[in-house]
Design a protein around this motif. Structure first.
Motif, PDB file in Angstrom:
ATOM      1  N   TYR A  66       1.011  -1.220  -0.019  1.00  0.00           N
ATOM      2  CA  TYR A  66       0.055   0.316  -0.013  1.00  0.00           C
ATOM      3  C   TYR A  66       1.450   1.391   0.024  1.00  0.00           C
ATOM      4  O   TYR A  66       0.666   2.218  -0.567  1.00  0.00           O
ATOM      5  CB  TYR A  66      -0.986   0.498   1.457  1.00  0.00           C
ATOM      6  CG  TYR A  66      -1.767   1.508   1.791  1.00  0.00           C
ATOM      7  CD1 TYR A  66      -3.015   1.682   1.104  1.00  0.00           C
ATOM      8  CD2 TYR A  66      -1.321   2.000   2.800  1.00  0.00           C
ATOM      9  CE1 TYR A  66      -3.104   2.730   1.122  1.00  0.00           C
ATOM     10  CE2 TYR A  66      -1.818   3.318   3.020  1.00  0.00           C
ATOM     11  CZ  TYR A  66      -2.777   3.744   1.777  1.00  0.00           C
ATOM     12  OH  TYR A  66      -3.342   5.571   2.270  1.00  0.00           O
ATOM     13  N   GLN A  67       1.612   1.230   0.285  1.00  0.00           N
ATOM     14  CA  GLN A  67       2.915   2.222   1.043  1.00  0.00           C
ATOM     15  C   GLN A  67       3.490   2.484  -0.278  1.00  0.00           C
ATOM     16  O   GLN A  67       3.690   4.060  -0.255  1.00  0.00           O
ATOM     17  CB  GLN A  67       3.752   2.189   1.885  1.00  0.00           C
ATOM     18  CG  GLN A  67       4.856   3.516   2.737  1.00  0.00           C
ATOM     19  CD  GLN A  67       5.550   3.046   4.421  1.00  0.00           C
ATOM     20  OE1 GLN A  67       5.662   2.259   4.119  1.00  0.00           O
ATOM     21  NE2 GLN A  67       6.055   4.524   4.779  1.00  0.00           N
ATOM     22  N   GLU A  68       4.236   1.616  -0.781  1.00  0.00           N
ATOM     23  CA  GLU A  68       4.673   1.763  -1.951  1.00  0.00           C
ATOM     24  C   GLU A  68       4.048   2.475  -3.145  1.00  0.00           C
ATOM     25  O   GLU A  68       4.179   2.925  -4.034  1.00  0.00           O
ATOM     26  CB  GLU A  68       5.699   0.557  -2.441  1.00  0.00           C
ATOM     27  CG  GLU A  68       6.404  -0.098  -1.721  1.00  0.00           C
ATOM     28  CD  GLU A  68       6.761  -0.745  -1.891  1.00  0.00           C
ATOM     29  OE1 GLU A  68       6.830  -1.759  -2.740  1.00  0.00           O
ATOM     30  OE2 GLU A  68       8.243  -1.460  -0.695  1.00  0.00           O
ATOM     31  N   GLY A  69       2.953   1.455  -3.261  1.00  0.00           N
ATOM     32  CA  GLY A  69       2.231   2.214  -3.922  1.00  0.00           C
ATOM     33  C   GLY A  69       1.104   3.176  -4.240  1.00  0.00           C
ATOM     34  O   GLY A  69       1.318   4.332  -5.459  1.00  0.00           O
ATOM     35  N   ILE A  70       0.948   3.755  -3.207  1.00  0.00           N
ATOM     36  CA  ILE A  70       0.877   5.345  -3.179  1.00  0.00           C
ATOM     37  C   ILE A  70       1.588   6.086  -3.959  1.00  0.00           C
ATOM     38  O   ILE A  70       1.271   7.360  -4.045  1.00  0.00           O
ATOM     39  CB  ILE A  70      -0.494   5.718  -2.356  1.00  0.00           C
ATOM     40  CG1 ILE A  70       0.635   5.732  -0.852  1.00  0.00           C
ATOM     41  CG2 ILE A  70      -1.958   4.469  -1.868  1.00  0.00           C
ATOM     42  CD1 ILE A  70      -0.283   6.031   0.548  1.00  0.00           C
ATOM     43  N   ALA A  71       3.000   5.958  -2.615  1.00  0.00           N
ATOM     44  CA  ALA A  71       3.784   6.945  -2.806  1.00  0.00           C
ATOM     45  C   ALA A  71       4.159   6.735  -4.899  1.00  0.00           C
ATOM     46  O   ALA A  71       4.341   7.859  -4.896  1.00  0.00           O
ATOM     47  CB  ALA A  71       5.308   6.532  -2.068  1.00  0.00           C
ATOM     48  N   GLU A  72       4.411   5.962  -5.181  1.00  0.00           N
ATOM     49  CA  GLU A  72       5.050   6.034  -6.660  1.00  0.00           C
ATOM     50  C   GLU A  72       3.465   6.206  -7.831  1.00  0.00           C
ATOM     51  O   GLU A  72       3.526   7.179  -8.427  1.00  0.00           O
ATOM     52  CB  GLU A  72       4.935   3.911  -7.544  1.00  0.00           C
ATOM     53  CG  GLU A  72       6.289   3.445  -6.843  1.00  0.00           C
ATOM     54  CD  GLU A  72       5.365   1.993  -7.500  1.00  0.00           C
ATOM     55  OE1 GLU A  72       4.989   1.385  -7.501  1.00  0.00           O
ATOM     56  OE2 GLU A  72       6.637   1.232  -6.762  1.00  0.00           O
ATOM     57  N   GLN A  73       2.595   7.063  -6.674  1.00  0.00           N
ATOM     58  CA  GLN A  73       1.293   7.635  -7.966  1.00  0.00           C
ATOM     59  C   GLN A  73       1.411   9.274  -7.501  1.00  0.00           C
ATOM     60  O   GLN A  73       0.521   9.478  -7.957  1.00  0.00           O
ATOM     61  CB  GLN A  73      -0.031   7.063  -7.488  1.00  0.00           C
ATOM     62  CG  GLN A  73       0.074   5.176  -7.738  1.00  0.00           C
ATOM     63  CD  GLN A  73      -2.064   4.883  -7.835  1.00  0.00           C
ATOM     64  OE1 GLN A  73      -2.441   5.734  -7.460  1.00  0.00           O
ATOM     65  NE2 GLN A  73      -2.127   3.157  -8.324  1.00  0.00           N
ATOM     66  N   GLY A  74       2.374   9.068  -6.165  1.00  0.00           N
ATOM     67  CA  GLY A  74       2.194  10.414  -5.813  1.00  0.00           C
ATOM     68  C   GLY A  74       1.434  11.593  -5.341  1.00  0.00           C
ATOM     69  O   GLY A  74       0.868  12.255  -4.920  1.00  0.00           O
ATOM     70  N   ILE A  75       0.427   9.875  -4.460  1.00  0.00           N
ATOM     71  CA  ILE A  75      -0.513  10.082  -3.264  1.00  0.00           C
ATOM     72  C   ILE A  75      -0.081  10.416  -2.526  1.00  0.00           C
ATOM     73  O   ILE A  75       0.394   9.428  -0.877  1.00  0.00           O
ATOM     74  CB  ILE A  75      -1.495   9.233  -3.095  1.00  0.00           C
ATOM     75  CG1 ILE A  75      -2.077   8.743  -4.504  1.00  0.00           C
ATOM     76  CG2 ILE A  75      -2.419   9.508  -1.886  1.00  0.00           C
ATOM     77  CD1 ILE A  75      -3.297   7.413  -5.050  1.00  0.00           C
ATOM     78  N   PRO A  76      -0.096  11.500  -1.352  1.00  0.00           N
ATOM     79  CA  PRO A  76       0.314  11.758  -0.295  1.00  0.00           C
ATOM     80  C   PRO A  76      -0.735  10.869   0.569  1.00  0.00           C
ATOM     81  O   PRO A  76      -1.415  10.630   1.291  1.00  0.00           O
ATOM     82  CB  PRO A  76       0.211  13.515   0.168  1.00  0.00           C
ATOM     83  CG  PRO A  76      -0.260  14.053  -1.077  1.00  0.00           C
ATOM     84  CD  PRO A  76      -0.984  12.839  -2.259  1.00  0.00           C
ATOM     85  N   ALA A  77       0.424  10.260   1.603  1.00  0.00           N
ATOM     86  CA  ALA A  77      -0.161   9.474   2.857  1.00  0.00           C
ATOM     87  C   ALA A  77      -0.783  10.405   3.755  1.00  0.00           C
ATOM     88  O   ALA A  77      -1.208   9.612   4.671  1.00  0.00           O
ATOM     89  CB  ALA A  77       0.698   8.751   3.439  1.00  0.00           C
ATOM     90  N   ALA A  78      -0.834  11.414   3.822  1.00  0.00           N
ATOM     91  CA  ALA A  78      -1.470  12.653   4.964  1.00  0.00           C
ATOM     92  C   ALA A  78      -1.183  14.344   4.341  1.00  0.00           C
ATOM     93  O   ALA A  78      -0.257  14.403   3.752  1.00  0.00           O
ATOM     94  CB  ALA A  78      -0.592  12.571   6.275  1.00  0.00           C
ATOM     95  N   SER A  79      -1.890  14.593   5.245  1.00  0.00           N
ATOM     96  CA  SER A  79      -1.771  16.351   4.999  1.00  0.00           C
ATOM     97  C   SER A  79      -1.871  17.317   6.258  1.00  0.00           C
ATOM     98  O   SER A  79      -2.451  16.871   7.188  1.00  0.00           O
ATOM     99  CB  SER A  79      -3.009  16.183   4.358  1.00  0.00           C
ATOM    100  OG  SER A  79      -2.985  18.236   3.518  1.00  0.00           O
TER     101      SER A  79
END
Length: 130
Positions: A66-79
């Motif tokens: 999950y962590q790798e996938g969202i990072a690769e897509q440029g999706i922030p984990a938090a704001s």
């Protein structure tokens, strides 16, 4: 109902604690270890009884994917909200923080920037425009 805890998964809790406290300016709230698990949270120095951010070890393969996938897509984990994105960008950049997205105005409503937290996450900072 209110949010009292949220989390980011991290690959190294010690490095995460250092980054989130020394670089970003959060304050350690809890650091409890039991039976191989560590409950490590930080809070805003402006609201020490506010929402806690759990720095949770990403030792689960599902979490890692999950962590790798969202990072690769440029999706922030938090704001995180800041008073002035451009000023915070300059402060963090001077400390060596790597930004993926420089300060950007969106729809004349919000200014954002996105950086790497050195622990496997992209983090967005934002300021609502007045």
């Amino acid at each position: 109902m209110k949010i009292i805890l949220t989390k980011v998964f991290v690959d190294d809790p010690e490095r995460a604690l250092k980054f989130y406290t020394e670089t970003l300016g959060f304050v350690k709230k809890n650091d409890v270890s039991a039976e191989g698990y560590r409950w490590l949270t930080v809070v805003s120095p402006d609201d020490r009884n506010g929402t806690e951010l759990l720095l949770e070890l990403n030792d689960n393969p599902v979490v890692q994917a999950y962590q790798e996938g969202i990072a690769e897509q440029g999706i922030p984990a938090a704001s995180f909200g800041v008073e002035d994105v451009r000023a915070e960008y300059e402060r963090l950049k001077a400390q060596g923080v790597e930004f993926m997205v420089e300060p950007t105005d969106l729809l004349d409503q919000v200014t954002i920037a996105v950086f790497d937290d050195t622990c496997g996450n992209l983090i967005q900072i934002q300021t609502l425009q007045k």
